[in-house]
Scaffold this motif. Structure first.
Motif, mmCIF file in Angstrom:
data_model
loop_
_atom_site.group_PDB
_atom_site.id
_atom_site.type_symbol
_atom_site.label_atom_id
_atom_site.label_comp_id
_atom_site.label_asym_id
_atom_site.label_seq_id
_atom_site.Cartn_x
_atom_site.Cartn_y
_atom_site.Cartn_z
ATOM 1 N N ALA A 147 0.825 -1.212 0.000
ATOM 2 C CA ALA A 147 0.000 0.000 0.000
ATOM 3 C C ALA A 147 0.858 1.261 0.000
ATOM 4 O O ALA A 147 0.540 2.239 -0.689
ATOM 5 N N GLN A 148 1.961 1.246 0.748
ATOM 6 C CA GLN A 148 2.831 2.416 0.795
ATOM 7 C C GLN A 148 3.527 2.655 -0.544
ATOM 8 O O GLN A 148 3.644 3.796 -1.003
ATOM 9 N N LEU A 149 3.993 1.586 -1.185
ATOM 10 C CA LEU A 149 4.641 1.742 -2.488
ATOM 11 C C LEU A 149 3.645 2.201 -3.547
ATOM 12 O O LEU A 149 3.998 2.976 -4.445
ATOM 13 N N ARG A 150 2.420 1.755 -3.434
ATOM 14 C CA ARG A 150 1.374 2.158 -4.397
ATOM 15 C C ARG A 150 1.191 3.675 -4.386
ATOM 16 O O ARG A 150 0.915 4.286 -5.408
ATOM 17 N N LYS A 151 1.387 4.292 -3.210
ATOM 18 C CA LYS A 151 1.228 5.749 -3.079
ATOM 19 C C LYS A 151 2.285 6.530 -3.864
ATOM 20 O O LYS A 151 2.095 7.711 -4.144
ATOM 21 N N VAL A 152 3.406 5.881 -4.209
ATOM 22 C CA VAL A 152 4.432 6.559 -5.012
ATOM 23 C C VAL A 152 4.451 6.018 -6.441
ATOM 24 O O VAL A 152 5.374 6.288 -7.199
ATOM 25 N N GLY A 153 3.425 5.235 -6.805
ATOM 26 C CA GLY A 153 3.297 4.770 -8.181
ATOM 27 C C GLY A 153 3.970 3.465 -8.508
ATOM 28 O O GLY A 153 4.226 3.165 -9.677
ATOM 29 N N VAL A 154 4.277 2.653 -7.495
ATOM 30 C CA VAL A 154 4.973 1.383 -7.688
ATOM 31 C C VAL A 154 4.016 0.247 -7.337
ATOM 32 O O VAL A 154 3.397 0.254 -6.273
ATOM 33 N N LEU A 155 3.914 -0.744 -8.229
ATOM 34 C CA LEU A 155 3.050 -1.896 -8.004
ATOM 35 C C LEU A 155 3.874 -3.085 -7.536
ATOM 36 O O LEU A 155 4.796 -3.509 -8.230
ATOM 37 N N MET A 156 3.519 -3.607 -6.374
ATOM 38 C CA MET A 156 4.202 -4.780 -5.832
ATOM 39 C C MET A 156 3.170 -5.886 -5.631
ATOM 40 O O MET A 156 2.209 -5.702 -4.898
ATOM 41 N N GLU A 157 3.386 -7.013 -6.295
ATOM 42 C CA GLU A 157 2.567 -8.196 -6.063
ATOM 43 C C GLU A 157 3.209 -8.984 -4.929
ATOM 44 O O GLU A 157 4.423 -8.936 -4.734
ATOM 45 N N ILE A 158 2.404 -9.731 -4.196
ATOM 46 C CA ILE A 158 2.891 -10.521 -3.070
ATOM 47 C C ILE A 158 2.688 -11.997 -3.369
ATOM 48 O O ILE A 158 1.582 -12.414 -3.703
ATOM 49 N N LEU A 159 3.756 -12.768 -3.252
ATOM 50 C CA LEU A 159 3.686 -14.217 -3.418
ATOM 51 C C LEU A 159 4.138 -14.848 -2.106
ATOM 52 O O LEU A 159 5.319 -14.796 -1.748
ATOM 53 N N VAL A 160 3.181 -15.409 -1.344
ATOM 54 C CA VAL A 160 3.486 -16.025 -0.050
ATOM 55 C C VAL A 160 3.930 -17.461 -0.293
ATOM 56 O O VAL A 160 3.242 -18.236 -0.966
ATOM 57 N N LEU A 161 5.099 -17.801 0.261
ATOM 58 C CA LEU A 161 5.691 -19.130 0.104
ATOM 59 C C LEU A 161 6.139 -19.661 1.459
ATOM 60 O O LEU A 161 6.260 -18.895 2.424
ATOM 61 N N ASP A 162 6.424 -20.935 1.528
ATOM 62 C CA ASP A 162 7.024 -21.527 2.708
ATOM 63 C C ASP A 162 8.368 -20.837 2.973
ATOM 64 O O ASP A 162 9.106 -20.504 2.038
#
Length: 194
Positions: A147-162
């Motif tokens: 959410a914080q990176l989105r505010k500066v125009g950066v898209l981060m996807e999250i991939l949860v792994l072991d």
């Protein structure tokens, strides 16, 4: 006579000339703490201005609160020894400064010319995937960082792994960004960029 960061024990009280019991208020089990790794040889992260901008865009004190950790825990931006950690001898961390983060991204050629809120360079959106261990509350941190990176125009996807999969992928250099504890091997061609 309370101290922070210790295991308790006894300390000399100069006023009384006696040893007094000390109470530990909190202890860091891992002095290397939690970290976000940007893969320095990835096209998105090669420019040091970009890596600095991403750090400036993240309110790390807010993240401590999110995890119910003491607000005075040290935040660091570099490598330090266990002895330096115990003595709290590390450089001043970068501040939370989304205005400066946006300026650095602009200077590095990442702009939002079409007004959709996503920075692009040569038509490519600033979009990456962060691998995140499904333990130690990293998933909660990742959502807030996203959410914080989105505010500066950066898209981060999250991939949860072991967690073990994240460690293996970090060691193999098979990631764009990663959340994990500590830092990895230091030296040539390692995943940390040092």
């Amino acid at each position: 006579n309370k101290v922070t960061g210790g295991n308790g024990g006894y300390g000399y009280n100069a006023a009384t000339g006696q040893e007094d019991a000390l109470e530990a208020l909190y202890q860091s089990l891992n002095p290397r703490g939690m970290a976000i790794y940007w893969k320095c040889d990835h096209p998105l992260f090669r420019d040091a201005r970009v890596r600095r901008a991403l750090t400036l865009a993240i309110d790390r004190r807010e993240l401590l609160g999110l995890l119910n950790l003491p607000s005075d825990l040290p935040i660091t931006d570099g490598i330090f020894t266990d002895s330096q950690f115990r003595r709290r001898q590390f450089s001043e961390p970068l501040p939370y400064d989304p205005v400066q983060a946006r300026a650095l991204l602009e200077a590095a050629g990442w702009q939002d010319r079409d007004g959709d809120g996503v920075r692009k360079q040569a038509g490519r959106p600033f979009h990456f995937t962060a691998i995140v261990p499904g333990n130690l509350r990293f998933d909660r941190l990742a959502v807030d960082v996203q959410a914080q990176l989105r505010k500066v125009g950066v898209l981060m996807e999250i991939l949860v792994l072991d967690g073990e999969v994240v460690k293996r992928r970090l060691s193999a250099g098979d990631f764009e960004a990663a959340f994990n504890t500590g830092y990895g091997p230091i030296g040539r061609n390692n995943f940390s960029g040092y």
